[in-house]
Design an enzyme around this catalytic site. Structure first.
Site, PDB file in Angstrom:
ATOM      1  N   ARG A  33       0.841  -1.222   0.072  1.00 16.79           N
ATOM      2  CA  ARG A  33       0.026   0.154  -0.063  1.00 16.79           C
ATOM      3  C   ARG A  33       0.826   1.327  -0.253  1.00 16.79           C
ATOM      4  NH1 ARG A  33      -5.186   0.122   1.031  1.00 16.79           N
ATOM      5  NH2 ARG A  33      -5.138  -1.857   2.130  1.00 16.79           N
ATOM      6  N   ALA A 141       7.714 -16.368   9.623  1.00 17.23           N
ATOM      7  CA  ALA A 141       8.280 -15.609   8.404  1.00 17.23           C
ATOM      8  C   ALA A 141       9.784 -15.607   8.440  1.00 17.23           C
ATOM      9  CB  ALA A 141       7.738 -14.317   8.217  1.00 17.23           C
ATOM     10  N   LYS A 192      -5.043 -21.574  16.673  1.00 22.20           N
ATOM     11  CA  LYS A 192      -3.745 -21.677  17.107  1.00 22.20           C
ATOM     12  C   LYS A 192      -3.242 -20.105  17.615  1.00 22.20           C
ATOM     13  CE  LYS A 192      -1.270 -19.711  13.653  1.00 22.20           C
ATOM     14  NZ  LYS A 192       0.060 -18.799  13.570  1.00 22.20           N
ATOM     15  N   THR A 249       3.682 -21.600  17.129  1.00 24.15           N
ATOM     16  CA  THR A 249       3.148 -20.105  17.550  1.00 24.15           C
ATOM     17  C   THR A 249       3.200 -19.890  18.947  1.00 24.15           C
ATOM     18  OG1 THR A 249       1.779 -20.221  15.374  1.00 24.15           O
ATOM     19  CG2 THR A 249       1.361 -18.458  16.981  1.00 24.15           C
ATOM     20  N   ASN A 257       1.505 -13.356  18.455  1.00 20.05           N
ATOM     21  CA  ASN A 257       0.386 -13.758  19.314  1.00 20.05           C
ATOM     22  C   ASN A 257       1.011 -14.040  20.640  1.00 20.05           C
ATOM     23  OD1 ASN A 257      -2.471 -13.742  17.750  1.00 20.05           O
ATOM     24  ND2 ASN A 257      -0.722 -14.403  16.422  1.00 20.05           N
ATOM     25  N   GLU A 282      -3.509 -11.025  15.141  1.00 21.36           N
ATOM     26  CA  GLU A 282      -4.732 -11.578  14.792  1.00 21.36           C
ATOM     27  C   GLU A 282      -5.490 -12.309  15.677  1.00 21.36           C
ATOM     28  OE1 GLU A 282      -6.118 -11.730  11.848  1.00 21.36           O
ATOM     29  OE2 GLU A 282      -4.621 -11.756  10.160  1.00 21.36           O
TER      30      GLU A 282
END
Length: 332
Positions: A33, A141, A192, A249, A257, A282
């Site tokens: 963006r 990532a 998760k 995670t 998270n 998220e």
């Protein structure tokens, strides 16, 4: 692998996935963006906002023009925050080719509608569900960008299409498996994040490995209960998109998270945690939608319920943990 791919969203995972596609032989256009992000990628090969250490392959280019980026792409990869998907995709849908495969990297449930991301894609883009593939698994990532070995799942109801995506992202460091259980893979990826918030809270509260192992295991159990109620294959939750993603995670400091949960576990408010981490995890938003989904299907999800109370009702994390431990025992 020949063909042009577009990745819509230049966050950490979108940027790393663009590298994977390029390393697997694709020409890739990365849409961002913000003009300065695009300029940096074009001039230096680096995403200055996310993964600044990563030097992107020459096959990756960048633009702020989504229509131009999508034009002619046979793989359209969606990597925007879950709650922004519907609005963005409504703008992009007219430019997507009639047989392009839409690939979801998003791990969330839409607020209000309680729809999974593939359902939002089908509805908003007006495509058949067999044109939508979902990528899920232990996908931190930064590790993938550093070419540390990782595996993932490509789920699609059309196995031929899943195989095309699999081939498009197979590299010496990234091993994709195929699966036809889109529901299970998406739910594993969404829930998760909520369990990782609880894990982060427990970590900050100084609770030990027994507690954390319990959260992972019982978190997986409530994920699977919801999945089965929605038509998922229970075996999916024992695989990469279930247990694999949950363990990564919860256990990794790289997980936003888990890190967000740690801030909450130290007694910070939601606003303070957002300021400290500079973004909303998220799971903070998805826990509301997942709670609504579980209630609509009569599925007990006690960890999700308590995470929602801490995040959105101001409950004390210590009290939430006490409530979990005082629930009436029942057969596992």
């Amino acid at each position: 692998m020949s063909g042009h791919a577009v990745v819509l969203g230049a966050g950490s995972w979108g940027t790393a996935f663009a590298k994977v596609l390029a390393d697997a032989g694709r020409d890739v256009t990365l849409w961002a963006r913000r003009e300065h992000v695009v300029d940096a990628i074009r001039e230096t090969g680096r995403n200055s906002e996310y993964l600044p250490e990563l030097r992107l392959p020459h096959r990756v280019t960048a633009t702020t023009d989504a229509a131009a980026a999508i034009d002619g792409a046979d793989l359209v990869v969606l990597a925007v925050p879950s709650q922004t998907l519907r609005g963005n995709l409504a703008d992009w849908a007219p430019f997507i080719g009639p047989d392009a495969t839409l690939v979801s990297l998003m791990k969330g449930i839409e607020l209000g509608t309680t729809k999974r991301m593939s359902q939002v894609i089908v509805e908003t883009a007006g495509v058949a569900e067999d044109r939508v593939a979902v990528v899920s698994g232990p996908n931190l990532a930064a590790e993938i960008a550093a070419e540390q070995p990782a595996a993932t799942v490509v789920a699609c109801t059309d196995m031929d299409r899943a195989t095309v995506v699999q081939t498009s992202v197979s590299t010496p460091y990234f091993r994709p498996y195929t699966n036809d259980d889109v529901i299970g893979c998406e739910l594993g990826g969404a829930v998760k994040n909520v369990i990782a918030l609880a894990y982060g809270m427990a970590t900050a509260m100084g609770l030990g490995d027994n507690t954390k192992a319990t959260l992972i295991t019982r978190g997986l159990a409530e994920t699977a209960r919801l999945g089965v109620a929605l038509g998922a294959d229970p075996l999916t939750f024992a695989g990469l998109a279930g247990m694999g993603d949950l363990v990564a995670t919860c256990s990794s400091p790289l997980s936003r998270n888990r890190t967000f949960g740690e801030h909450l576990g130290r007694g910070e408010t939601l606003e303070q945690a957002q300021t400290a981490t500079r973004q909303t995890a998220e799971g903070v938003k998805s826990c509301l939608a997942i709670r609504d989904l579980s209630r609509a299907h009569g599925v007990e999800m006690p960890i999700t319920e308590q995470v929602e109370r801490v995040c959105h009702e101001g409950a004390d994390p210590r009290l939430a943990m006490a409530v979990l431990m005082s629930r009436k025992p029942r057969p596992e």
